[in-house]
Every structure is written in C-alpha cells, then in structure tokens.
Design a protein around this motif. Sequence first.
Motif, short mmCIF file in Angstrom:
data_model
loop_
_atom_site.label_atom_id
_atom_site.label_comp_id
_atom_site.label_asym_id
_atom_site.label_seq_id
_atom_site.Cartn_x
_atom_site.Cartn_y
_atom_site.Cartn_z
N VAL A 181 0.69 -1.17 0.07
CA VAL A 181 0.10 0.01 -0.15
C VAL A 181 1.07 1.32 0.19
O VAL A 181 0.61 2.17 -0.81
CB VAL A 181 -0.75 -0.07 1.08
CG1 VAL A 181 -1.51 1.30 1.41
CG2 VAL A 181 -2.05 -1.00 1.19
N ARG A 182 1.79 1.09 0.74
CA ARG A 182 2.83 2.40 0.72
C ARG A 182 3.33 2.73 -0.48
O ARG A 182 3.48 4.02 -1.19
CB ARG A 182 3.80 2.36 2.00
CG ARG A 182 4.64 3.31 1.95
CD ARG A 182 5.45 3.31 3.24
NE ARG A 182 6.53 2.16 3.25
CZ ARG A 182 6.37 1.24 4.01
NH1 ARG A 182 5.44 1.18 4.94
NH2 ARG A 182 7.04 0.25 3.81
N ASN A 183 3.97 1.38 -0.99
CA ASN A 183 4.62 1.79 -2.42
C ASN A 183 3.67 2.17 -3.47
O ASN A 183 4.01 2.89 -4.52
CB ASN A 183 5.22 0.27 -2.87
CG ASN A 183 6.50 0.17 -1.77
OD1 ASN A 183 7.05 0.98 -1.31
ND2 ASN A 183 6.66 -1.35 -1.67
N LYS A 184 2.39 1.72 -3.42
CA LYS A 184 1.54 1.86 -4.67
C LYS A 184 0.78 3.24 -4.48
O LYS A 184 0.14 3.95 -5.67
CB LYS A 184 0.35 0.76 -4.86
CG LYS A 184 1.12 -0.74 -5.15
CD LYS A 184 1.48 -0.49 -6.57
CE LYS A 184 1.92 -2.14 -7.05
NZ LYS A 184 2.47 -1.90 -8.45
N THR A 185 0.50 3.78 -3.09
CA THR A 185 -0.29 5.05 -2.99
C THR A 185 0.61 6.16 -2.83
O THR A 185 -0.02 7.20 -3.03
CB THR A 185 -1.08 4.78 -1.73
OG1 THR A 185 -0.18 4.58 -0.69
CG2 THR A 185 -1.81 3.53 -1.88
N GLY A 186 1.73 6.05 -2.79
CA GLY A 186 2.65 7.11 -2.63
C GLY A 186 2.72 7.56 -1.38
O GLY A 186 3.46 8.77 -1.08
N LEU A 187 2.21 7.19 -0.37
CA LEU A 187 2.22 7.76 1.12
C LEU A 187 3.40 7.60 1.61
O LEU A 187 4.18 6.28 1.51
CB LEU A 187 1.10 6.94 1.87
CG LEU A 187 -0.41 7.11 1.65
CD1 LEU A 187 -1.27 6.18 2.25
CD2 LEU A 187 -0.89 8.73 1.84
N TRP A 215 -3.54 -2.87 -9.08
CA TRP A 215 -2.94 -3.40 -8.08
C TRP A 215 -4.03 -3.78 -6.85
O TRP A 215 -3.79 -4.61 -6.05
CB TRP A 215 -1.95 -2.69 -7.30
CG TRP A 215 -2.37 -1.14 -7.05
CD1 TRP A 215 -2.32 -0.25 -7.64
CD2 TRP A 215 -2.82 -0.98 -5.93
NE1 TRP A 215 -2.56 1.13 -7.25
CE2 TRP A 215 -2.90 0.62 -5.99
CE3 TRP A 215 -2.85 -1.53 -4.70
CZ2 TRP A 215 -3.47 1.40 -4.64
CZ3 TRP A 215 -3.49 -0.54 -3.46
CH2 TRP A 215 -3.53 0.64 -3.58
N VAL A 216 -5.26 -3.16 -7.12
CA VAL A 216 -6.21 -3.50 -6.03
C VAL A 216 -7.15 -4.63 -6.57
O VAL A 216 -7.78 -4.37 -7.52
CB VAL A 216 -7.24 -2.13 -5.99
CG1 VAL A 216 -8.60 -2.54 -5.02
CG2 VAL A 216 -6.60 -0.78 -5.45
#
Length: 421
Positions: A181-187, A215-216
């Motif tokens: 999630v961190r890698n895909k969302t840019g958070l 990716w979801v």
Amino acid sequence: MVSGTVLLLLTVLSVCGKAAAERKLVYVTVLFRHGDRSPVKAYPTDPYQENDWPQGFGQLSQEGMRQHFDLGQFLRNRYKGFLNESYDRHEISVRSTDYDRTLMSAEANLAGLYPPSGRQVFNPNLPWQPIPVHTVPQSEERLLSFPLGDCPRYKQLMNETEHTEEFLNVTKTYKDIIDLVRNKTGLNKTNVESVWSVYDTLFCESRHNMSAPDWVTPELMEKLRILKDFGFRVMFGVYKQQDKSRLQGGMLLGEIVKNLSTMADAESKKQLKFMMLSAHDTTVAALQASLNVFNGRQPPYASCQIFELYKDDNGSASVSMFYRNNSKADAYQLQLPGCALDCPLEDFVKITKLSISDDRDKECQLPSEGRDKEVIISLAVSGCLLIFLIALLLGVICWQKEPVSSRGYHHVINREVGEES
C-alpha cells in the motif's frame, strides 16, 4: 388431565401477556452513523481527486440521503403510537456533529420520520418540513466525536497498545500488504492504524462505480478490510479497553445514562420522548466498546444504536438495547454483559459506571506527572536539609578549632609585674 394442562397453559399465557402489557415505553435514544459519502481524502497516486466528486470530499451522497430517509421511516414504524404522528418540538431533540454529512443525514432521517400532514404542510408540492438540528463547533465537540485528541493518558494507552503481542502479530502478518500500500499509493508512512483510510477511499470509489487501479484485487481489499476493522478495535479495545472507554466513549455513555435516569424519575416533568444523535462510525464503535458490546467491525452507513427505557405499573424501570446495522433487516437486541436482555435500570447504571469517569480531565493526566512532582519536592527538601546539616557541622568544627583567646573576655596575669592587665 388434558383440560387441566390447557387451563394451566392459558393461565401462564394470560399472566405473561399481562406482564408484557404493563411494561410501557417512556423514552428512546438513538445514535446513528451518517449515510453513504464520498471519501474523506485521496491518496497521492489516486486517479480520482476531490473535483471528481459532485460535492467534494467527505460529503453525503444521494444514496446516503436515501439510506437515512429509509431509517427515518423505519423509526416511524417502530415507534408508531409512541411518537406523535406529526412533529412535536417538545418530544424530540436532535443533535449532530458539525459536519455536512452528519447534519444532512439527520435532516434526511427526519424527513422520513416526520412527513408533514394537516397544518404542518406549508407547500402542497413538498412532502417535507424543516425540523431543527442542533450542533456545536467541531473544536468544542466532546460528546459525539471520538477519539478525542485532548487526552495524554489515552495517547499513552495507544502507545502501549502498539507494543502488545496482538498488535505486533498483526503488523508482522500483514507487513507485505502494508508495504504494498505504501509503495502503490505514494504515502510516506503506512501502518496498521492508518492503512484503513486507503481501504475507505477504495471502498467509496467502488460503491460509486469508479474503476480501481490494477493493483487493487478482491484479495487485497479483503485483507485491507481486516486491517480496517482491527484499526477500530485498536482505538477502543485490544488493550485496557475499560480505561480507554472512560476517556472516550464513556463520555457519551455517561450522558445517555444520565438522561435515562432522569426520564425514569417519577418526579420528572420533562415531555421529551426521543433523543436523536447523528455522528460517525467511530462514535458508534466507541459507545459500543464502553458497553462491551462492540462486535469488532466498522459500523456501516446508517447503522443505528438504540436505547429504550421502559417503566412498569409499580414504577420499576428497565433498559433494552438494539442495533440495526443492515438497512434491509430489523434491529436486533443486544445484551449488556452481566445483565438481562431487558436490564433493570438500577443494574444498568451500576454496570456501566465502570466505564464512566467522574473526572475525565483528571484521568487524562499522565499518572507519572503527580509522582514526578512529589519526587522533585522531596529531593528539594532533602537537599536543603542536607546543606543545612553540612553547614551546621562545619560551624561546630570551626568553633572547636578557634584559639582560646578568641572565645571572649578573660583575665590575663602579667607574670613579670604580678598585675592584672
């Protein structure tokens, strides 16, 4: 023999029917979550940003309006004969948090609960009437918005929760998902508690037929849902649940219990019958956690927690709780741990008191602060005493070493002349 059995059965049924008839509904409190809405925010790489939503972020959708109109009709049917058919300002009070979505949910709900009739119709082409909804500024809200961030002790409990075995195990189990999630969302930062906001955004988008990124996957959404529900449990449970309740949901519970007690008082002259509270999923979860009836899952849109106060002919009062978390189903009854389904008010007050603080502001202070002050004062006093004793000891030593001649007046004999000087 058979006739005797039938007679006994009829007698029992008659007694039960009479007992049921003697129990009279006198007061109701309902707390509900707002209806369907747009996401509260988007993640950095989200293809859908605020201008992609008709009214922007965090706003009630038309589906959310329908959900609460339907809930209002459900409440109208449930309390038919208890509430007046037409709106009476003396018998209902409505309060909401100061958010567009909760204020609008309350208004949509009231449209279903009180359709105008007779003299209340001010426009024959509009089957609606304005009903007041009260609120306070968000900065002053301490009753319907949780978790409150003004409590150092709660922050300490949350920090301790993150070091529990259960929290660490969940973090380890879902580390790959959190990293993804961190890698895909840019958070910049994602963890068990914050990753659920990504789920919320994706969930809102899916409900409004917006295409999800590649990716979801359904498997990912299910794992994010589990993390989201765990996040709710972390806020109000997992570790020292009752301590957390006294600092959060117990504030609302205390107000509800106070109102139930007031309405049960035979001397009460209040005409109020119905208290409506419009708030959020965290509000419902915090309240249910303080009652120890939280099922560990995020309360869905338009979910409704109900408290009903009954009195019988001899003046005894009891409380029944219900929860409606499915718009296509009836409310089901909840049982307060340690009490009957229809819990005597006296027992209800006694059991819930453990989750209600008498002085929340005092309990919110860190336990170590008082002890630290005491230690500092003790050290300061001890230090002063030590310095005084050292000074006194040095004074005695110096006094003993002084020459005799310096210790005051005395006679000196002049040996040569034999005279006193």
